[in-house]
Design a protein around this motif. Structure first.
Motif, PDB file in Angstrom:
ATOM      1  N   VAL A 212       0.817  -1.222   0.000  1.00 39.55           N
ATOM      2  CA  VAL A 212       0.000   0.000   0.000  1.00 39.55           C
ATOM      3  C   VAL A 212       0.846   1.265   0.000  1.00 39.55           C
ATOM      4  CG1 VAL A 212      -1.891  -1.182   1.143  1.00 39.55           C
ATOM      5  CG2 VAL A 212      -0.200   0.011   2.534  1.00 39.55           C
ATOM      6  N   GLU A 213       2.145   1.112  -0.143  1.00 37.62           N
ATOM      7  CA  GLU A 213       3.029   2.281  -0.146  1.00 37.62           C
ATOM      8  C   GLU A 213       2.645   3.224  -1.285  1.00 37.62           C
ATOM      9  OE1 GLU A 213       7.826   3.297   0.030  1.00 37.62           O
ATOM     10  OE2 GLU A 213       7.127   1.248  -0.359  1.00 37.62           O
ATOM     11  N   GLY A 214       2.531   4.502  -0.954  1.00 41.10           N
ATOM     12  CA  GLY A 214       2.177   5.503  -1.958  1.00 41.10           C
ATOM     13  C   GLY A 214       0.689   5.714  -2.136  1.00 41.10           C
ATOM     14  N   GLU A 215      -0.126   4.858  -1.555  1.00 43.17           N
ATOM     15  CA  GLU A 215      -1.575   5.029  -1.644  1.00 43.17           C
ATOM     16  C   GLU A 215      -2.028   6.121  -0.662  1.00 43.17           C
ATOM     17  OE1 GLU A 215      -3.622   3.656  -3.715  1.00 43.17           O
ATOM     18  OE2 GLU A 215      -2.214   2.242  -4.635  1.00 43.17           O
ATOM     19  N   PRO A 216      -3.088   6.843  -0.996  1.00 44.30           N
ATOM     20  CA  PRO A 216      -3.582   7.872  -0.061  1.00 44.30           C
ATOM     21  C   PRO A 216      -4.117   7.232   1.213  1.00 44.30           C
ATOM     22  CG  PRO A 216      -5.112   7.555  -1.888  1.00 44.30           C
ATOM     23  CD  PRO A 216      -3.875   6.788  -2.235  1.00 44.30           C
ATOM     24  N   ASP A 217      -3.866   7.879   2.344  1.00 39.08           N
ATOM     25  CA  ASP A 217      -4.335   7.337   3.620  1.00 39.08           C
ATOM     26  C   ASP A 217      -5.864   7.349   3.687  1.00 39.08           C
ATOM     27  OD1 ASP A 217      -1.763   6.952   4.474  1.00 39.08           O
ATOM     28  OD2 ASP A 217      -1.662   8.794   5.668  1.00 39.08           O
ATOM     29  N   VAL A 218      -6.407   6.251   4.172  1.00 40.67           N
ATOM     30  CA  VAL A 218      -7.860   6.113   4.303  1.00 40.67           C
ATOM     31  C   VAL A 218      -8.268   6.456   5.741  1.00 40.67           C
ATOM     32  CG1 VAL A 218      -9.799   4.507   4.189  1.00 40.67           C
ATOM     33  CG2 VAL A 218      -7.920   4.316   2.532  1.00 40.67           C
ATOM     34  N   PRO A 219      -9.217   7.374   5.941  1.00 38.55           N
ATOM     35  CA  PRO A 219      -9.669   7.700   7.303  1.00 38.55           C
ATOM     36  C   PRO A 219     -10.415   6.506   7.938  1.00 38.55           C
ATOM     37  CG  PRO A 219     -10.315   9.411   5.729  1.00 38.55           C
ATOM     38  CD  PRO A 219      -9.871   8.227   4.929  1.00 38.55           C
ATOM     39  N   GLY A 248      -3.651   3.733   6.390  1.00 37.30           N
ATOM     40  CA  GLY A 248      -4.806   4.479   6.862  1.00 37.30           C
ATOM     41  C   GLY A 248      -4.425   5.516   7.893  1.00 37.30           C
ATOM     42  N   GLU A 249      -5.424   6.221   8.394  1.00 36.17           N
ATOM     43  CA  GLU A 249      -5.223   7.208   9.444  1.00 36.17           C
ATOM     44  C   GLU A 249      -6.366   7.093  10.439  1.00 36.17           C
ATOM     45  OE1 GLU A 249      -4.744  12.063  10.058  1.00 36.17           O
ATOM     46  OE2 GLU A 249      -5.409  11.245   8.136  1.00 36.17           O
ATOM     47  N   ASN A 250      -6.040   6.876  11.698  1.00 31.73           N
ATOM     48  CA  ASN A 250      -7.051   6.826  12.740  1.00 31.73           C
ATOM     49  C   ASN A 250      -7.642   8.226  12.917  1.00 31.73           C
ATOM     50  OD1 ASN A 250      -8.608   6.536  15.040  1.00 31.73           O
ATOM     51  ND2 ASN A 250      -6.937   5.823  16.355  1.00 31.73           N
ATOM     52  N   VAL A 251      -8.947   8.360  12.712  1.00 31.46           N
ATOM     53  CA  VAL A 251      -9.565   9.696  12.789  1.00 31.46           C
ATOM     54  C   VAL A 251      -9.560  10.240  14.217  1.00 31.46           C
ATOM     55  CG1 VAL A 251     -10.997   9.357  10.744  1.00 31.46           C
ATOM     56  CG2 VAL A 251     -11.910   8.742  13.012  1.00 31.46           C
ATOM     57  N   PHE A 252      -9.265   9.381  15.200  1.00 28.92           N
ATOM     58  CA  PHE A 252      -9.149   9.840  16.578  1.00 28.92           C
ATOM     59  C   PHE A 252      -7.733   9.658  17.120  1.00 28.92           C
ATOM     60  CE2 PHE A 252     -13.746   9.234  16.219  1.00 28.92           C
ATOM     61  CZ  PHE A 252     -14.175  10.490  16.644  1.00 28.92           C
ATOM     62  N   ALA A 253      -6.763   9.833  16.232  1.00 32.26           N
ATOM     63  CA  ALA A 253      -5.365   9.759  16.653  1.00 32.26           C
ATOM     64  C   ALA A 253      -5.010  10.885  17.610  1.00 32.26           C
ATOM     65  CB  ALA A 253      -4.445   9.799  15.433  1.00 32.26           C
ATOM     66  N   ASP A 254      -5.819  11.932  17.635  1.00 30.61           N
ATOM     67  CA  ASP A 254      -5.551  13.057  18.548  1.00 30.61           C
ATOM     68  C   ASP A 254      -6.092  12.800  19.950  1.00 30.61           C
ATOM     69  OD1 ASP A 254      -8.186  13.158  17.680  1.00 30.61           O
ATOM     70  OD2 ASP A 254      -8.282  15.343  17.673  1.00 30.61           O
ATOM     71  N   LEU A 255      -6.771  11.697  20.156  1.00 28.89           N
ATOM     72  CA  LEU A 255      -7.228  11.321  21.500  1.00 28.89           C
ATOM     73  C   LEU A 255      -6.026  10.849  22.296  1.00 28.89           C
ATOM     74  CD1 LEU A 255      -9.618  10.769  23.458  1.00 28.89           C
ATOM     75  CD2 LEU A 255      -9.801   8.499  22.408  1.00 28.89           C
TER      76      LEU A 255
END
Length: 341
Positions: A212-219, A248-255
């Motif tokens: 998945v390298e280079g793919e856009p991060d999925v929320p 991907g990106e965890n949408v609550f990574a700021d928690l």
């Protein structure tokens, strides 16, 4: 749907109190290989592998092992699977608290080890197995209020080890998994096996991440449980790193916690495209959780709900143990299916 609520609160509380469990034992120092009543070494007839004695600092407890433990009880599933993956079935005299289906390649060995309890066993039940080592997965393995403190085990002549994820509140990464494997390998005199296992796990992660390298991060929104609020994985959780490695990106990574509550309004605002559903016993089935999410009118326009994009992860796959490497592959396939065609 209360069955989607209470188990997560329990686990969150156990995580929050793990530092206190470690602190209560901080001055404890133990040594394996105690003498028996006759004054002789009870294990004198067994050969001591090269490299011993071994001293390990674990969550404030410093232990010197004169030889590898020979009778082990694991409390919680991820320590048991790690032991089995290192080829240590012959050292195991009891397991407890299975969270989910065991990895297929470990199933036969896991079922050969006696199960002491479906949840955490009592102190007396553990003693009945006559262990010289107890390996706990969650902080609750050594709950003082239930008589299973590490000090109580030490007083009984039994060494203990707590999964490093529960040594205190900090960000957990895949390096913790690799370090956990190496430390257990060191304690049991199988460092070579541990190194090989770490290499295998790193290769598994690398292959998935490479796809998945280079793919856009999925929320991604992690749904552990909850109805009035959503209990989810925060920025300090291993789950957040697994999602990142999988593209991907965890949408609550700021928690700023390992787990915590968020409002459904926050979930709606962050518009996740995929929902990672954590699967474990006692929190409602995966199908119940999906039905709940799909039945909420307020969530209907959330992309992940509208498109029914779910990835299911066993809870054991999101903890410090061998499953975490498998989770990266499962997540990557769910987030970027086109990369695996």
């Amino acid at each position: 749907m209360s069955q989607l609520f209470s188990p997560a609160r329990t686990r969150g509380f156990l995580r929050a109190t793990a530092a206190a469990v470690a602190l209560s034992s901080v001055l404890l120092t133990t040594t394996c290989g105690a003498a028996d009543e006759s004054g002789g070494d009870a294990k004198a007839t067994a050969a001591v592998p090269a490299g011993f004695p071994v001293t390990v600092d674990n969550c404030g407890v410093r232990t010197t092992y004169d030889r590898p433990p020979s009778r082990v009880v694991t409390i919680h599933q991820h320590p048991a699977e790690l032991m089995l993956a290192l080829g240590l079935k012959d050292r195991m005299v009891g397991t407890a608290f299975p969270d989910s289906a065991v990895l297929p390649e470990l199933k036969e060995d896991y079922e050969a080890v006696p199960e002491l309890a479906r949840k955490e066993p009592s102190f007396e039940k553990v003693l009945d197995a006559e262990p010289d080592f107890v390996y706990g997965g969650y902080g609750s393995a050594f709950a003082e209020k239930e008589g299973r403190s590490r000090t109580a085990f030490a007083d009984a002549g039994i060494d203990t080890y707590l999964n490093r994820e529960y040594c205190g509140k900090r960000k957990v990464t895949m390096e913790d998994t690799y370090d956990e494997v190496r430390t257990i390998g060191k304690i049991f005199g199988v460092a070579d096996r541990a190194d090989k296992l770490v290499t295998d796990l790193k290769s598994r992660v690398g292959r998935a991440a490479g796809k998945v390298e280079g793919e856009p991060d999925v929320p991604v929104f992690v749904y552990d449980s909850g109805d009035k609020a959503a209990f989810t994985a925060g920025g300090k959780s291993l789950g957040t790193e697994l999602i990142r490695l999988a593209g991907g990106e965890n949408v609550f990574a700021d928690l700023d916690d390992v787990f915590g509550d968020v409002s459904w309004e926050q979930v709606i605002e962050r518009r996740p495209e995929v929902i990672a559903v954590y699967d474990y016993a006692g929190a409602g089935s995966v199908e119940q959780k999906k039905r709940f999410l799909l039945s909420q009118p307020a969530l209907a326009d959330v992309p992940a709900v509208r498109n029914k994009r779910f990835v299911v992860l066993p809870l054991t796959a999101t903890l410090v143990g061998i499953r975490s490497a498998y989770a990266v592959d499962d997540l990557a396939r769910g987030l970027h299916p086109e990369s695996f065609r």
